[in-house]
Scaffold this active site. Sequence first.
Site, short mmCIF file in Angstrom:
data_model
loop_
_atom_site.label_atom_id
_atom_site.label_comp_id
_atom_site.label_asym_id
_atom_site.label_seq_id
_atom_site.Cartn_x
_atom_site.Cartn_y
_atom_site.Cartn_z
N CYS A 81 0.86 -1.19 0.00
CA CYS A 81 0.00 0.00 0.00
C CYS A 81 0.89 1.23 0.00
O CYS A 81 1.87 1.29 0.75
CB CYS A 81 -0.88 -0.01 1.24
SG CYS A 81 -2.00 1.40 1.37
N HIS B 129 -9.06 -3.95 -2.00
CA HIS B 129 -8.11 -3.18 -1.19
C HIS B 129 -8.50 -1.69 -1.18
O HIS B 129 -8.51 -1.06 -0.11
CB HIS B 129 -6.69 -3.37 -1.78
CG HIS B 129 -5.62 -2.58 -1.11
ND1 HIS B 129 -4.59 -3.15 -0.38
CD2 HIS B 129 -5.39 -1.24 -1.07
CE1 HIS B 129 -3.80 -2.20 0.08
NE2 HIS B 129 -4.25 -1.02 -0.33
N GLU B 130 -8.83 -1.14 -2.34
CA GLU B 130 -9.14 0.30 -2.43
C GLU B 130 -10.49 0.63 -1.80
O GLU B 130 -10.63 1.69 -1.16
CB GLU B 130 -9.09 0.77 -3.88
CG GLU B 130 -7.72 0.62 -4.58
CD GLU B 130 -6.55 1.19 -3.80
OE1 GLU B 130 -6.74 2.12 -3.00
OE2 GLU B 130 -5.42 0.66 -3.97
N HIS C 97 -10.17 1.15 1.83
CA HIS C 97 -9.71 2.51 2.18
C HIS C 97 -10.89 3.47 2.37
O HIS C 97 -10.86 4.34 3.23
CB HIS C 97 -8.81 3.08 1.08
CG HIS C 97 -7.37 2.67 1.18
ND1 HIS C 97 -6.57 2.97 2.26
CD2 HIS C 97 -6.57 2.00 0.30
CE1 HIS C 97 -5.35 2.50 2.06
NE2 HIS C 97 -5.31 1.90 0.87
C1 QAP Z 1 -3.15 -1.75 -3.67
O1 QAP Z 1 -1.03 -0.82 -3.84
C2 QAP Z 1 -2.95 -3.18 -4.07
O2 QAP Z 1 5.27 -0.21 -0.25
C3 QAP Z 1 -2.29 -0.80 -4.44
O3 QAP Z 1 7.24 1.19 -1.37
C4 QAP Z 1 -1.99 -3.96 -3.44
O4 QAP Z 1 -0.12 0.34 -5.50
C5 QAP Z 1 -3.70 -3.74 -5.06
C6 QAP Z 1 3.67 0.58 -3.43
C7 QAP Z 1 -1.82 -5.29 -3.82
C8 QAP Z 1 -3.53 -5.05 -5.42
C9 QAP Z 1 -2.59 -5.82 -4.80
C10 QAP Z 1 3.87 0.08 -2.17
C11 QAP Z 1 4.69 1.31 -4.01
C12 QAP Z 1 2.41 0.43 -4.18
C13 QAP Z 1 5.07 0.28 -1.50
C14 QAP Z 1 0.02 -0.19 -4.43
C15 QAP Z 1 6.09 1.01 -2.09
C16 QAP Z 1 5.90 1.52 -3.35
C17 QAP Z 1 1.29 -0.15 -3.68
CO CO Z 2 -3.69 1.00 -0.03
#
Ligand code: QAP
Ligand code: CO
Length: 175
Positions: free
Chosen positions: A95, A137-138, A141
């Site tokens: 995230c 996930h979103e 939030h």
């Molecule tokens: C949510 O998450 C998500 O720790 C979106 O250092 C997660 O874009 C959807 C990110 C899993 C589907 C599967 C995280 C970038 C991005 C970090 C993200 C980071 C740099 C997370």
């Molecule tokens: Co998130």
Amino acid sequence: MNLKIVEYPDKKLREKSVKVEKFDEELHKLLDAMYPVMINTNGIGLAAIQVAHAKQVLILNIPDENDEQSEDNLIEMVNPVITNETGETTYQEGCLSVPSFYEDINRSEVVTVNYQDRDGNTKTVEAHGLLSVAIQHEIDHLNGVLFVDKLSYSRRKKFEKEYKKFQKERNTTKK
Ligand code: QAP
Ligand code: CO
């Protein structure tokens, strides 16, 4: 619009987002400003509350088969509601509001979502795979829920310890 990612443990992330009633220029400006923030931070999904706007708004940009993101695949969801969910899947989630931490999270495998686009038109999508996980996930939030809330007690403790270490290191190497 100058947007900055709100990071855990900021209480702002616990706010419940409010339903959007006006599909006006202000909404379009927010959506337009969220996209570069997500792309520049290597994200695939971003909810408005992560940039301190408590509105039921989220964007998604799932990479294609060449692992590339394209604005052609941008999905904007306003007032999304999951109307059906089936199956179970586990995915290693991260995230933008919880940088550098990733853990396996259990979700539904397939979800049906009703939402509105930026002009207020009603849409329905049946999502599978990474898109399904990202939507769940979103939408969490929008309800003030973070993926780390879904960890077992012992993994949550491990997270709190690792995250404090990460924050401390980031503070001593930067600023
Ligand atoms: C949510 O998450 C998500 O720790 C979106 O250092 C997660 O874009 C959807 C990110 C899993 C589907 C599967 C995280 C970038 C991005 C970090 C993200 C980071 C740099 C997370
Ligand atoms: Co998130």
